[in-house]
Structure formats: C-alpha cells, structure tokens
Design a protein around this motif. Structure first.
Motif: not given
Length: 198
Positions: A3-10, A169-183, A188-189
């Motif tokens: 996953t990369a950024t959540r910015r809207p894709a062109r 991290y306590e769960s997959k959801e928790a680590v993915l949330a951290r990764a999304d915020a970082w990206a 970054k990806m």
C-alpha cells in the motif's frame, strides 16, 4: 500486498488508446503543408501518467530524465510510477513477489542466526526494489516468530520494520493501521509478508 499513500489516484489515461479514440471522432484536417511527414514530427508527445505501460525506449528515457516518475519493470513491460501517488496494482504485486522470493522462510524460524540471515536477504531485496521505484522507502509488515518473555517461548506476532522503534503489535489490524499512517507522507510504501499464515 503493498500500500502506498491514500491520496486520490489520478484518472489514468492510456495515451495512445485515448488519443486514437478522440481523433476518431473528428474529421481529418486538410493539410496544406508538406506531405513528407515533417509536420507530424512537431506533434506533441502524450504525457505519461501513473500506470501507463511503456516501451523499453520510453522507460529508459523516463528513468534517465525524471526524478519523480520511474518506469518499473513488470515481466516484459514497464509501468510508470510516481512518488506520492498510489502504486499501480501490477507493480505492488511484482514488488511483493520479489521480497518474498528473497527469503521465503523469513520469520518462520526460531533460530536467531537463521532469521538474521533471512532478514538481511529481505532488506537487500527491499533496497533493490526501492531503487527500481526511484527511491521509495519500503517497510516490511510481517507475521514472524518472536521470543516472548511473558510466556518464555516463541510465538507468532505482527512486526513492522519502519518507522522505529520496531515493535510487536497486538493484531494485524493494529500494524496495518500504523503502516497506513506511516505511508501517508508519500514516497513510502509497505510490503505485507505473512509466511506463517497469521
């Protein structure tokens, strides 16, 4: 999965296909210029967009002359990627495959030396992929064996290589949330590798 950024894709326009569709709707202009094709050389070159499939020649020109966009090799094709923009799915799949292939048993072993060697292989693969993507920072999100001082044995847990400090991290959801915020900052990806099937 990457996953990369959540910015809207062109909106992606495949240059040649769209140009052909548009010119097919209009009447052909009558030319009063030379018929040797010299006027055609002055026609503007279609702009390359994220996700466009490029020829080898276009890929070389893009990689040599553009700091923000790069042509990433996928099989026999090259796909345009751009810093700060979502990574095309075909590229994310290819990057994941390269990282997993570098150390398919990463995180599955309880031997520290074995895991250290596998981790170095993963880091080398991510560095190579980062270079092909034009310097995008890649983080590894993985379910790996980790020694727990609470239960005094090894257990599978979700970890992330960046940003520091690296931790469990306590769960997959928790680590993915951290990764999304970082990206979110772009350039970054992250790669999700779940060799343990957590």
């Amino acid at each position: 999965m990457i996953t990369a950024t959540r910015r809207p894709a062109r909106i992606l326009l495949m240059g040649a296909a769209m140009l052909a569709a548009l010119t097919g709707c209009a009447a052909e202009p009558v030319s009063t210029g030379p018929r040797d094709g010299s006027a055609a050389a002055d026609a503007p070159t279609p702009e390359i967009e994220v996700g466009d499939v490029l020829t080898a020649e276009q890929a070389t020109a893009l990689n040599d002359g553009n700091e923000l966009m790069k042509a990433y090799p996928v099989g026999a094709e090259f796909i345009a990627v751009e810093w700060g923009q979502p990574i095309p799915e075909a590229v994310t799949t290819a990057v994941t495959a390269q990282v997993v292939a570098a150390a398919p048993t990463w995180g599955t072993n309880t031997d520290s030396d074995v895991n250290a060697a596998a981790w170095q292989q993963v880091r080398d693969a991510m560095k190579q992929e980062s270079q092909k993507l034009g310097g995008v920072t890649i983080a590894l999100v993985s379910c790996a064996q980790s020694f727990s001082t609470e239960i005094n044995t090894w257990r599978p847990t979700w970890v992330m290589s960046e940003p520091g400090p690296v931790g469990e991290y306590e769960s997959k959801e928790a680590v993915l949330a951290r990764a999304d915020a970082w990206a979110q900052e772009g350039r970054k990806m992250y790669v999700v590798v779940d060799n343990l099937g957590c």
